[in-house]
Motif scaffolding. Sequence first.
Motif, PDB file in Angstrom:
ATOM      1  N   ASN A   1       0.759  -1.203  -0.094  1.00 42.09           N
ATOM      2  CA  ASN A   1       0.115   0.099   0.114  1.00 42.09           C
ATOM      3  C   ASN A   1       0.833   1.259  -0.044  1.00 42.09           C
ATOM      4  O   ASN A   1       0.758   2.096   0.758  1.00 42.09           O
ATOM      5  N   ASP A   2       1.853   1.310  -1.001  1.00 48.12           N
ATOM      6  CA  ASP A   2       3.074   2.343  -0.973  1.00 48.12           C
ATOM      7  C   ASP A   2       2.370   3.253  -1.872  1.00 48.12           C
ATOM      8  O   ASP A   2       3.381   4.304  -2.173  1.00 48.12           O
ATOM      9  N   SER A   3       1.190   3.405  -2.490  1.00 52.50           N
ATOM     10  CA  SER A   3       0.829   4.485  -3.313  1.00 52.50           C
ATOM     11  C   SER A   3      -0.677   4.644  -3.342  1.00 52.50           C
ATOM     12  O   SER A   3      -1.249   3.947  -2.628  1.00 52.50           O
ATOM     13  N   PHE A   4      -1.124   5.966  -3.886  1.00 53.22           N
ATOM     14  CA  PHE A   4      -2.786   5.897  -4.035  1.00 53.22           C
ATOM     15  C   PHE A   4      -3.151   4.976  -4.517  1.00 53.22           C
ATOM     16  O   PHE A   4      -4.385   4.335  -4.106  1.00 53.22           O
ATOM     17  N   ALA A   5      -2.704   4.225  -5.726  1.00 51.80           N
ATOM     18  CA  ALA A   5      -3.373   3.282  -6.503  1.00 51.80           C
ATOM     19  C   ALA A   5      -3.332   1.957  -5.683  1.00 51.80           C
ATOM     20  O   ALA A   5      -4.294   1.311  -6.024  1.00 51.80           O
ATOM     21  N   SER A   6      -2.582   1.563  -4.888  1.00 53.15           N
ATOM     22  CA  SER A   6      -2.430   0.355  -4.131  1.00 53.15           C
ATOM     23  C   SER A   6      -2.891   0.467  -2.702  1.00 53.15           C
ATOM     24  O   SER A   6      -2.555  -0.117  -1.992  1.00 53.15           O
ATOM     25  N   ALA A   7      -3.499   1.797  -2.152  1.00 51.17           N
ATOM     26  CA  ALA A   7      -3.973   2.053  -0.822  1.00 51.17           C
ATOM     27  C   ALA A   7      -4.695   0.769  -0.209  1.00 51.17           C
ATOM     28  O   ALA A   7      -5.561   0.432  -1.174  1.00 51.17           O
ATOM     29  N   PHE A   8      -4.651   0.492   0.984  1.00 53.04           N
ATOM     30  CA  PHE A   8      -5.393  -0.279   1.545  1.00 53.04           C
ATOM     31  C   PHE A   8      -6.834   0.123   2.067  1.00 53.04           C
ATOM     32  O   PHE A   8      -6.964   1.315   2.392  1.00 53.04           O
ATOM     33  N   ASP A   9      -7.895  -0.570   1.697  1.00 55.92           N
ATOM     34  CA  ASP A   9      -9.016  -0.190   1.539  1.00 55.92           C
ATOM     35  C   ASP A   9      -9.693  -0.236   3.023  1.00 55.92           C
ATOM     36  O   ASP A   9     -10.058  -1.373   3.746  1.00 55.92           O
TER      37      ASP A   9
ATOM     38  N   GLY B   1       0.374  -1.104  11.807  1.00 57.63           N
ATOM     39  CA  GLY B   1       0.993  -1.119  10.754  1.00 57.63           C
ATOM     40  C   GLY B   1       2.695  -0.922  11.081  1.00 57.63           C
ATOM     41  O   GLY B   1       2.918  -0.801  12.283  1.00 57.63           O
ATOM     42  N   ILE B   2       3.622  -1.172  10.016  1.00 55.56           N
ATOM     43  CA  ILE B   2       4.852  -0.919  10.156  1.00 55.56           C
ATOM     44  C   ILE B   2       5.433   0.052   9.132  1.00 55.56           C
ATOM     45  O   ILE B   2       5.133  -0.149   8.062  1.00 55.56           O
ATOM     46  N   ALA B   3       6.147   1.141   9.677  1.00 58.52           N
ATOM     47  CA  ALA B   3       6.550   2.087   8.847  1.00 58.52           C
ATOM     48  C   ALA B   3       7.980   1.635   7.983  1.00 58.52           C
ATOM     49  O   ALA B   3       8.938   2.276   8.340  1.00 58.52           O
ATOM     50  N   ALA B   4       7.739   0.732   7.205  1.00 57.73           N
ATOM     51  CA  ALA B   4       8.990   0.350   6.582  1.00 57.73           C
ATOM     52  C   ALA B   4       9.169   1.326   5.025  1.00 57.73           C
ATOM     53  O   ALA B   4      10.164   1.024   4.533  1.00 57.73           O
ATOM     54  N   ASP B   5       8.075   1.965   4.762  1.00 56.88           N
ATOM     55  CA  ASP B   5       7.870   2.842   3.645  1.00 56.88           C
ATOM     56  C   ASP B   5       6.677   3.560   4.127  1.00 56.88           C
ATOM     57  O   ASP B   5       5.925   3.403   4.768  1.00 56.88           O
ATOM     58  N   VAL B   6       6.286   4.639   3.148  1.00 55.40           N
ATOM     59  CA  VAL B   6       5.117   5.351   3.249  1.00 55.40           C
ATOM     60  C   VAL B   6       4.153   4.361   2.956  1.00 55.40           C
ATOM     61  O   VAL B   6       3.978   3.437   1.979  1.00 55.40           O
ATOM     62  N   ASP B   7       2.929   4.547   3.920  1.00 54.24           N
ATOM     63  CA  ASP B   7       1.784   3.535   3.709  1.00 54.24           C
ATOM     64  C   ASP B   7       0.469   4.440   3.535  1.00 54.24           C
ATOM     65  O   ASP B   7       0.213   5.622   4.151  1.00 54.24           O
ATOM     66  N   TYR B   8      -0.446   4.120   2.536  1.00 52.23           N
ATOM     67  CA  TYR B   8      -1.663   4.945   2.033  1.00 52.23           C
ATOM     68  C   TYR B   8      -2.891   3.733   2.462  1.00 52.23           C
ATOM     69  O   TYR B   8      -2.779   2.827   2.272  1.00 52.23           O
ATOM     70  N   TYR B   9      -3.895   4.633   2.932  1.00 53.19           N
ATOM     71  CA  TYR B   9      -4.980   4.030   3.319  1.00 53.19           C
ATOM     72  C   TYR B   9      -6.290   4.723   2.774  1.00 53.19           C
ATOM     73  O   TYR B   9      -6.453   5.874   2.810  1.00 53.19           O
ATOM     74  N   MET B  10      -6.994   4.052   1.946  1.00 53.69           N
ATOM     75  CA  MET B  10      -8.242   4.449   1.485  1.00 53.69           C
ATOM     76  C   MET B  10      -9.352   4.520   2.576  1.00 53.69           C
ATOM     77  O   MET B  10      -9.751   3.595   2.926  1.00 53.69           O
TER      78      MET B  10
ATOM     79  N   GLY C   1       4.246  11.093  10.848  1.00 51.85           N
ATOM     80  CA  GLY C   1       3.246  11.917  10.585  1.00 51.85           C
ATOM     81  C   GLY C   1       1.852  11.541   9.638  1.00 51.85           C
ATOM     82  O   GLY C   1       2.342  10.343   9.153  1.00 51.85           O
ATOM     83  N   ILE C   2       0.934  12.191   9.801  1.00 54.72           N
ATOM     84  CA  ILE C   2      -0.223  11.614   8.784  1.00 54.72           C
ATOM     85  C   ILE C   2      -0.596  12.942   8.208  1.00 54.72           C
ATOM     86  O   ILE C   2      -0.523  13.931   8.536  1.00 54.72           O
ATOM     87  N   GLU C   3      -1.097  12.523   6.922  1.00 51.01           N
ATOM     88  CA  GLU C   3      -1.546  13.725   6.146  1.00 51.01           C
ATOM     89  C   GLU C   3      -2.852  13.073   5.287  1.00 51.01           C
ATOM     90  O   GLU C   3      -3.090  11.884   5.134  1.00 51.01           O
ATOM     91  N   LEU C   4      -4.056  14.061   5.161  1.00 50.37           N
ATOM     92  CA  LEU C   4      -5.322  13.517   4.553  1.00 50.37           C
ATOM     93  C   LEU C   4      -5.305  14.211   3.127  1.00 50.37           C
ATOM     94  O   LEU C   4      -5.058  15.321   2.944  1.00 50.37           O
ATOM     95  N   TYR C   5      -5.450  13.304   1.976  1.00 44.62           N
ATOM     96  CA  TYR C   5      -5.561  13.850   0.755  1.00 44.62           C
ATOM     97  C   TYR C   5      -7.027  13.451   0.192  1.00 44.62           C
ATOM     98  O   TYR C   5      -7.562  12.461   0.463  1.00 44.62           O
ATOM     99  N   ASP C   6      -7.396  14.186  -0.884  1.00 42.82           N
ATOM    100  CA  ASP C   6      -8.778  14.002  -1.351  1.00 42.82           C
ATOM    101  C   ASP C   6      -8.699  12.933  -2.414  1.00 42.82           C
ATOM    102  O   ASP C   6      -7.627  12.339  -2.821  1.00 42.82           O
ATOM    103  N   ALA C   7      -9.900  12.919  -3.313  1.00 43.13           N
ATOM    104  CA  ALA C   7      -9.806  11.926  -4.341  1.00 43.13           C
ATOM    105  C   ALA C   7      -8.878  12.293  -5.394  1.00 43.13           C
ATOM    106  O   ALA C   7      -8.504  11.469  -6.354  1.00 43.13           O
ATOM    107  N   ALA C   8      -8.618  13.728  -5.644  1.00 40.53           N
ATOM    108  CA  ALA C   8      -7.645  14.351  -6.766  1.00 40.53           C
ATOM    109  C   ALA C   8      -6.124  14.005  -6.199  1.00 40.53           C
ATOM    110  O   ALA C   8      -5.369  14.623  -6.816  1.00 40.53           O
TER     111      ALA C   8
END
Length: 709
Positions: free
Chosen positions: A160-168, A185-194, A218-225
């Motif tokens: 789940n290292d990108s928007f496209a592969s984000a964990f649902d 989770g384990i922060a071995a790289d950036v993790d994305y959650y949808m 840190g955490i960051e919230l992104y929109d659908a775009a």
Amino acid sequence: MIIQFIRYLVTVVLLAGISFNASAIAEDPYEVNNTLFTATDLSLYQAVPLSTIAGQGASWDEDWYMIYVNSGSNRVQVDLQFLNTDADLDLELYDSSGVLLIESTSATDNEYIEYDVAPTGGTYYIRVITYTLAGGLYNGAAYDLQWNTVTPVDDLYEENDSFASAFDHTGNEGFWLSDLTGSGGIAADVDYYMITVTSGYERVQVELLHSQAEGDLGIELYDAAFASVVYSNSDTDNESIDFEVPVAGTYYIAVYNNSGYTGQAYDLWWDDLVPTTVVTDDAYEENDDISTAYSQSVNTWLSAISGMAVAADQDWYQIQVSSGLTRVQVDLQFTHAEGDLDIALKDSAGSTITESIGVVDNESIDYDVVSAGTYYLVVTNSSGVYTSQSYDLLWNGVQPTTTVSDDLAEPNNDSASAFVFSSTSTWLSDLTGGFVTSNDEDWYQITVPADKTQLYVYLEYIYSQGDIDITLYNSLQQIVGTGNTTGTNDNDEMSFRVSSGGTYYIRVYNSGSYSGQNYNMWWGVTTPSTTIANDDAYEVNNNAASAYPLSLNNTSLGQGISNDEDWYQIVVPADKKHIIADLLFTHGVNSDLDLYLIDSDGTTILAGSFTADSNENIEFTVPASGAYYLQVVTWTGDGDSYAGATYELRYSVVDPNNATGNTTTTTNTKGGILTGGGGSSGGGGGGSLGLTGLLLILLPALLRRRIYS
């Protein structure tokens, strides 16, 4: 969906080569393994299919298997192979106490589980069952089973290292990651959650738990775009977001490390709420967190500074406690009908020292802090929904209470002088500034709301210093409940359903001599599942201490009524230690009753019967003569409630050498108080388990729980 997704991720590590013959087969060689207690030990057969050990499994009944997980290799993988056309099998994993950890319950061929158990490993249990709620049957369907362990490298939500592969993460709002798979989770790289924000619930809350010493997450919230909306990136432990997004729909949560990825552990939670109503706030804003706290003068009402305050959101106030004046007194004035406000006193780091969280107008704190310095007062709404109600706040610092022979709740030696213990879910020491002293009997007045008549009381003390007990009285000074701890155990507790709201009294007393020992007490209330209707003639018998005494020759007082849990005491003679108990009732919604045999200590379950049918039956040979208990409860795990279901209860005691099994019937030996006979077969012989342990938590759920993944 989570189980299916994890199954896809770990396809490459599935152990191949499992084969089985479809359709029904004779009973398998791993029987009898129908319970956790009789589970077949597969600890020595890691990565070995059942079919190569002694043959396939056969689902004629539920099958249990025990495994032992080594320390470090704590990621458990279990693969169940079968054909859904034969039967709809399900797969579950339990810890050593019998608590359900995870399950796979699809409606297709095969089930798979991957779960991170405790790093120290230990004993766990696998359960294979047939789903029967939709008409399925135990028909001997063949299956193969294999388990294995691996050492976790990354978490179970990869890749789940990108928007496209984000964990649902959409369907898991209100749950931590660790609630899903046993680990975060384990922060071995950036993790994305949808996540998906529902229309009308555009207030998004996100919580990230981590240790700053292990890495700056840190955490960051992104929109659908994929545009950044808001972020949290402090230099302390943990991060949080509370933000109202402009529209509902798809969003993404990114977890990243500013200091380099080292594989540090974290946990993540999110929820969407109804947005806060836009209101006019007060002159003390912005004071929504510790960094923006308003500095409030001592012994001065807010209304005298810049007007009344407004609870449009969480409000923080900084106070300076002077040397020698370290007894902090706080008064929060508001109207409860407009909103349930609470007040907390926090230290300089923002950790809660004490709080006042009553359910009436106004809150107050009177507490001796350990030293002079900076402290904070925080005003919140217990519901999390702020409606711009007004309030006033005053604080003062005075000299600490002089040490005396008794506590700050005194004098409270009778109901007339009872200490008003108005704050629910609060330790008494938080109100009095320290532990309370048992120099004499102490009385506490509490007010139970009309809609929350399920009462809980917990008394904390050390038995070796003296045996302290608790009793509950109504406003007429009549006993309505007692503590349920016996013997030489520390602490005492009471779980009791009162008949109505109003004033009650808790009496704390020493059954021996008073020695000035310290104790602490807590009480709380919840909304009962139903309102008590007419109950039976055996009440009040809601715990072991108030159990109704059954005897073999009593006159019948009629049927029992399950408005709450019912306890009955029975006496077993030395020559007849085999107990047969039958519970007769008509099974249905809100009337699924269960029956338990409890040891003389009032806590240890010896046997239980908890089918999903009408009637329950127990047969059990107790180790010694004496008093035991029969407990009748309503199963509430599927949303059922206590609804006044009627039942009949009988018991008999026979010579163990003459017991004839599950169909034993007797004459002239039934309890007589609750008439009846018959019943289905239940447990028997040997063993015990704590009341708060396996049976009450686990076994009813094993027969009924069904969650689709």
